[in-house]
Design an enzyme around this catalytic site. Structure first.
Site, PDB file in Angstrom:
ATOM      1  N   ASP A  57      -4.829  -5.846   5.059  1.00 19.27           N
ATOM      2  CA  ASP A  57      -5.921  -6.616   5.644  1.00 19.27           C
ATOM      3  C   ASP A  57      -5.939  -8.046   5.126  1.00 19.27           C
ATOM      4  O   ASP A  57      -6.410  -8.949   5.806  1.00 19.27           O
ATOM      5  CB  ASP A  57      -7.264  -5.944   5.333  1.00 19.27           C
ATOM      6  CG  ASP A  57      -7.414  -4.636   6.090  1.00 19.27           C
ATOM      7  OD1 ASP A  57      -7.007  -4.596   7.261  1.00 19.27           O
ATOM      8  OD2 ASP A  57      -7.908  -3.650   5.504  1.00 19.27           O
ATOM      9  N   LYS A  89     -12.042  -2.738  18.079  1.00 14.01           N
ATOM     10  CA  LYS A  89     -10.699  -3.303  18.273  1.00 14.01           C
ATOM     11  C   LYS A  89     -10.313  -3.350  19.752  1.00 14.01           C
ATOM     12  O   LYS A  89      -9.455  -4.126  20.136  1.00 14.01           O
ATOM     13  CB  LYS A  89      -9.669  -2.498  17.482  1.00 14.01           C
ATOM     14  CG  LYS A  89      -9.977  -2.502  15.973  1.00 14.01           C
ATOM     15  CD  LYS A  89      -8.745  -2.345  15.137  1.00 14.01           C
ATOM     16  CE  LYS A  89      -9.104  -2.274  13.665  1.00 14.01           C
ATOM     17  NZ  LYS A  89      -7.968  -2.548  12.793  1.00 14.01           N
ATOM     18  N   ASN A 124       0.852  -1.191   0.000  1.00 14.46           N
ATOM     19  CA  ASN A 124       0.000   0.000   0.000  1.00 14.46           C
ATOM     20  C   ASN A 124       0.886   1.239   0.000  1.00 14.46           C
ATOM     21  O   ASN A 124       2.106   1.143   0.035  1.00 14.46           O
ATOM     22  CB  ASN A 124      -0.972  -0.028   1.190  1.00 14.46           C
ATOM     23  CG  ASN A 124      -0.230  -0.071   2.509  1.00 14.46           C
ATOM     24  OD1 ASN A 124       0.499   0.844   2.853  1.00 14.46           O
ATOM     25  ND2 ASN A 124      -0.407  -1.160   3.256  1.00 14.46           N
ATOM     26  N   LYS A 152       8.395 -18.432  -9.042  1.00 17.19           N
ATOM     27  CA  LYS A 152       7.811 -17.335  -9.813  1.00 17.19           C
ATOM     28  C   LYS A 152       6.670 -17.851 -10.704  1.00 17.19           C
ATOM     29  O   LYS A 152       6.845 -18.850 -11.415  1.00 17.19           O
ATOM     30  CB  LYS A 152       8.904 -16.687 -10.668  1.00 17.19           C
ATOM     31  CG  LYS A 152       8.419 -15.439 -11.359  1.00 17.19           C
ATOM     32  CD  LYS A 152       9.507 -14.819 -12.207  1.00 17.19           C
ATOM     33  CE  LYS A 152       8.884 -13.763 -13.104  1.00 17.19           C
ATOM     34  NZ  LYS A 152       9.721 -13.427 -14.233  1.00 17.19           N
ATOM     35  N   PRO A 191      -4.014 -11.422  10.374  1.00 20.00           N
ATOM     36  CA  PRO A 191      -4.347 -11.150  11.774  1.00 20.00           C
ATOM     37  C   PRO A 191      -4.452  -9.641  11.981  1.00 20.00           C
ATOM     38  O   PRO A 191      -3.717  -8.880  11.349  1.00 20.00           O
ATOM     39  CB  PRO A 191      -3.150 -11.710  12.546  1.00 20.00           C
ATOM     40  CG  PRO A 191      -2.036 -11.781  11.551  1.00 20.00           C
ATOM     41  CD  PRO A 191      -2.681 -11.994  10.209  1.00 20.00           C
ATOM     42  N   ASP A 192      -5.387  -9.213  12.826  1.00 18.63           N
ATOM     43  CA  ASP A 192      -5.464  -7.793  13.170  1.00 18.63           C
ATOM     44  C   ASP A 192      -4.558  -7.575  14.383  1.00 18.63           C
ATOM     45  O   ASP A 192      -4.878  -7.991  15.505  1.00 18.63           O
ATOM     46  CB  ASP A 192      -6.912  -7.392  13.476  1.00 18.63           C
ATOM     47  CG  ASP A 192      -7.039  -5.888  13.601  1.00 18.63           C
ATOM     48  OD1 ASP A 192      -6.180  -5.262  14.271  1.00 18.63           O
ATOM     49  OD2 ASP A 192      -7.982  -5.319  13.017  1.00 18.63           O
ATOM     50  N   ILE A 193      -3.422  -6.945  14.147  1.00 17.83           N
ATOM     51  CA  ILE A 193      -2.401  -6.827  15.195  1.00 17.83           C
ATOM     52  C   ILE A 193      -2.909  -5.935  16.330  1.00 17.83           C
ATOM     53  O   ILE A 193      -2.803  -6.283  17.506  1.00 17.83           O
ATOM     54  CB  ILE A 193      -1.090  -6.264  14.587  1.00 17.83           C
ATOM     55  CG1 ILE A 193      -0.620  -7.205  13.475  1.00 17.83           C
ATOM     56  CG2 ILE A 193      -0.017  -6.102  15.657  1.00 17.83           C
ATOM     57  CD1 ILE A 193       0.470  -6.650  12.599  1.00 17.83           C
ATOM     58  N   LYS A 250     -14.430   1.895  15.240  1.00 22.57           N
ATOM     59  CA  LYS A 250     -13.206   1.084  15.156  1.00 22.57           C
ATOM     60  C   LYS A 250     -12.555   0.949  16.537  1.00 22.57           C
ATOM     61  O   LYS A 250     -12.058  -0.102  16.914  1.00 22.57           O
ATOM     62  CB  LYS A 250     -12.248   1.749  14.161  1.00 22.57           C
ATOM     63  CG  LYS A 250     -11.191   0.842  13.608  1.00 22.57           C
ATOM     64  CD  LYS A 250     -10.440   1.490  12.448  1.00 22.57           C
ATOM     65  CE  LYS A 250     -11.150   1.314  11.115  1.00 22.57           C
ATOM     66  NZ  LYS A 250     -10.408   1.903  10.000  1.00 22.57           N
TER      67      LYS A 250
HETATM   68  N1  CTP Z   1      -4.218  -2.726  12.029  1.00 21.20           N
HETATM   69  C1  CTP Z   1      -3.520  -3.808  12.505  1.00 21.20           C
HETATM   70  N2  CTP Z   1      -3.572  -5.009  11.870  1.00 21.20           N
HETATM   71  C2  CTP Z   1      -4.333  -5.160  10.759  1.00 21.20           C
HETATM   72  C3  CTP Z   1      -5.059  -4.064  10.250  1.00 21.20           C
HETATM   73  C4  CTP Z   1      -4.980  -2.866  10.908  1.00 21.20           C
HETATM   74  O1  CTP Z   1      -2.819  -3.672  13.519  1.00 21.20           O
HETATM   75  N3  CTP Z   1      -4.363  -6.340  10.149  1.00 21.20           N
HETATM   76  C5  CTP Z   1      -4.185  -1.482  12.782  1.00 21.20           C
HETATM   77  C6  CTP Z   1      -3.481  -0.323  12.093  1.00 21.20           C
HETATM   78  O2  CTP Z   1      -2.117  -0.270  12.437  1.00 21.20           O
HETATM   79  C7  CTP Z   1      -4.234   0.865  12.645  1.00 21.20           C
HETATM   80  C8  CTP Z   1      -5.636   0.326  12.870  1.00 21.20           C
HETATM   81  O3  CTP Z   1      -5.492  -1.084  12.946  1.00 21.20           O
HETATM   82  O4  CTP Z   1      -3.756   1.278  13.908  1.00 21.20           O
HETATM   83  C9  CTP Z   1      -6.664   0.662  11.863  1.00 21.20           C
HETATM   84  O5  CTP Z   1      -6.266   0.382  10.572  1.00 21.20           O
HETATM   85  P1  CTP Z   1      -7.252   0.587   9.350  1.00 21.20           P
HETATM   86  O6  CTP Z   1      -6.578   0.088   8.129  1.00 21.20           O
HETATM   87  O7  CTP Z   1      -7.796   1.959   9.357  1.00 21.20           O
HETATM   88  O8  CTP Z   1      -8.445  -0.359   9.821  1.00 21.20           O
HETATM   89  P2  CTP Z   1      -8.949  -1.718   9.325  1.00 21.20           P
HETATM   90  O9  CTP Z   1      -8.942  -2.688  10.447  1.00 21.20           O
HETATM   91  O10 CTP Z   1      -8.237  -2.137   8.108  1.00 21.20           O
HETATM   92  O11 CTP Z   1     -10.472  -1.376   9.023  1.00 21.20           O
HETATM   93  P3  CTP Z   1     -11.195  -0.991   7.641  1.00 21.20           P
HETATM   94  O12 CTP Z   1     -10.282  -1.457   6.546  1.00 21.20           O
HETATM   95  O13 CTP Z   1     -12.443  -1.738   7.724  1.00 21.20           O
HETATM   96  O14 CTP Z   1     -11.368   0.472   7.708  1.00 21.20           O
END
Ligand code: CTP
Length: 398
Positions: A276, A341, A208, A286, A303-305, A337
């Protein structure tokens, strides 16, 4: 940053001693002076001549050297420094320190000193795991000694596990944190930053537009307040800040592993733009063109850290700060959010292309906490970082 600071560097007898010339060079670059002491065993790994040339100072090796005693007695030698650093701290040195033995110059200095002491252990993984070493470690920590590492990894003896000495730059970061005065001195703060790269195959990845600028600025501002900062970063455009414990990762999964390994911390700031999704089964080789047949990528959720750390039952940082990059309904989405979270604060910003914030040098944020939403005026990312670091300091010290 270390101008005029004096380090008494006790080098123990381990293979990691070969990394010490690098540490001495970096310390001197930053204006510190280094007085080296080599144990007998250390001299099997590095020579006093090498160490002395790099330090530009006399190297001390012997307890009963009358010339040394005439120049500077061992008691005085142990006390003139601002910090005593032991690296590599072998199992033997740790045991001597824990027992208060004084049968060579290094152990005598360590017993005689009234200066703060920092050690960077290095030994075989079984020696590290042995109850005797763990007992000694607990005793040393109880005595107020700062312990850096060890890291996990391949060992010179062919085994794998914890026992590798932390890298010279990490020792440097520890020394800078110990010698920098500021409200956050003694506090350990984790910062995630940058994008993640999710592999498609060995040469391609999904990423990204995050530059890592905001996370880097926050880490710098926290270091300036005296915190020990563990900086876990994906592949960013901007160079990493100085004076941090640096953990460079690629993917979201690697980032989670590095974050978990950094715990416990007093606060965690999750500024990384974590992907995500990852490619469900990245190819080991490759992917080739196949006569016009297009590849189809299947995704799996990462995983959502932030959520994982926010919802820990044990070891949750006292303050967890997340970010919310939104393009619509910024405050409503970010508030939801924060709830979802489980973090304490959300720093929300509008990343619609017309704002120029993503990848740009300015930011306009809203700080969302249990007290509601607070709009900050648009300012440089460095200024946002300083303001946020000060708020974190207030919360952590409350
Ligand atoms: N974050 C994380 N791990 C992930 C995704 C997000 O730790 N897999 C953390 C980011 O570092 C940030 C926060 O979550 O502090 C929000 O990130 P954002 O991209 O805005 O949220 P998303 O969870 O991706 O929600 P959405 O895409 O639905 O807006």
């Amino acid at each position: 940053m270390l101008n005029g600071k004096r380090i008494l560097l006790i080098i123990g007898g381990g293979i990691a001693a070969f990394k010490l010339p690098e540490l001495i060079r970096r310390l001197r670059e930053r204006g510190a002076s280094v007085t080296p002491v080599l144990t007998k065993a250390a001299q099997e790994f590095v020579t006093p001549l090498t160490i002395g040339s790099l330090a530009g100072e006399k190297v001390y090796t012997d307890l009963f050297d009358l010339t040394d005693e005439a120049e500077m007695g061992h008691i005085q030698l142990s006390r003139v420094a601002d910090l005593v650093v032991v690296a590599p701290a072998t199992a033997d040195l740790m045991a001597k320190m824990a027992q208060g033995q004084a049968n060579d110059l290094a152990s005598t200095l360590l017993l005689a000193t009234d200066t703060p002491v920092m050690i960077a252990p290095a030994m075989n993984v079984r020696m590290w795991d042995h109850p005797a070493t763990q007992r000694n470690l607990a005793l040393l920590q109880g005595d107020g000694i700062t312990v850096l590492g060890p890291n996990e990894g391949d060992m010179a003896c062919g085994e794998y596990g914890p026992g590798r000495m932390v890298e010279p730059m990490e020792i440097l970061a520890g020394i800078e944190a110990a010698l920098t005065d500021g409200p956050l001195k003694g506090k350990r703060i984790l910062v995630t930053s940058g994008p993640t790269h999710e592999p498609i195959d060995p040469v391609r990845y999904i990423a990204n537009r995050s530059s890592g600028a905001q996370g880097t600025a926050i880490a710098k501002a926290l270091v300036a307040l005296g915190a020990e900062v563990v900086f876990v970063t994906g592949p960013a455009d901007v160079p990493p800040p100085e004076g941090v414990v640096l953990r460079q990762v690629e993917s979201a999964k690697d980032m989670l592993t590095a974050v978990e390994a950094a715990l416990p911390v007093d606060a965690g700031v999750f500024a990384a733009a974590v992907a995500d999704w990852r490619v469900a089964s990245a190819s080991g080789s490759k992917i080739k063109k196949q006569n016009g047949k297009l590849p189809v990528l299947e995704f799996a959720e990462n995983p959502d850290i932030l959520a994982t750390i926010s919802q820990l039952d044990q070891g949750r940082p006292g303050l967890v700060v997340g970010f919310a990059a939104e393009t619509d309904d910024v405050i409503a989405n970010a508030t939801a959010k924060r709830q979802r979270k489980g973090c304490d604060w959300i720093v929300a910003n509008d990343v619609s292309p017309e704002t120029g914030i993503m990848g740009g040098s300015e930011n306009a944020v809203t700080l969302i906490s249990e007290d509601g939403a607070e709009n900050w005026p648009r300012m440089g990312k460095d200024a946002v970082a300083v303001k946020l670091a000060n708020r974190i300091a207030e919360a952590v010290l409350r």
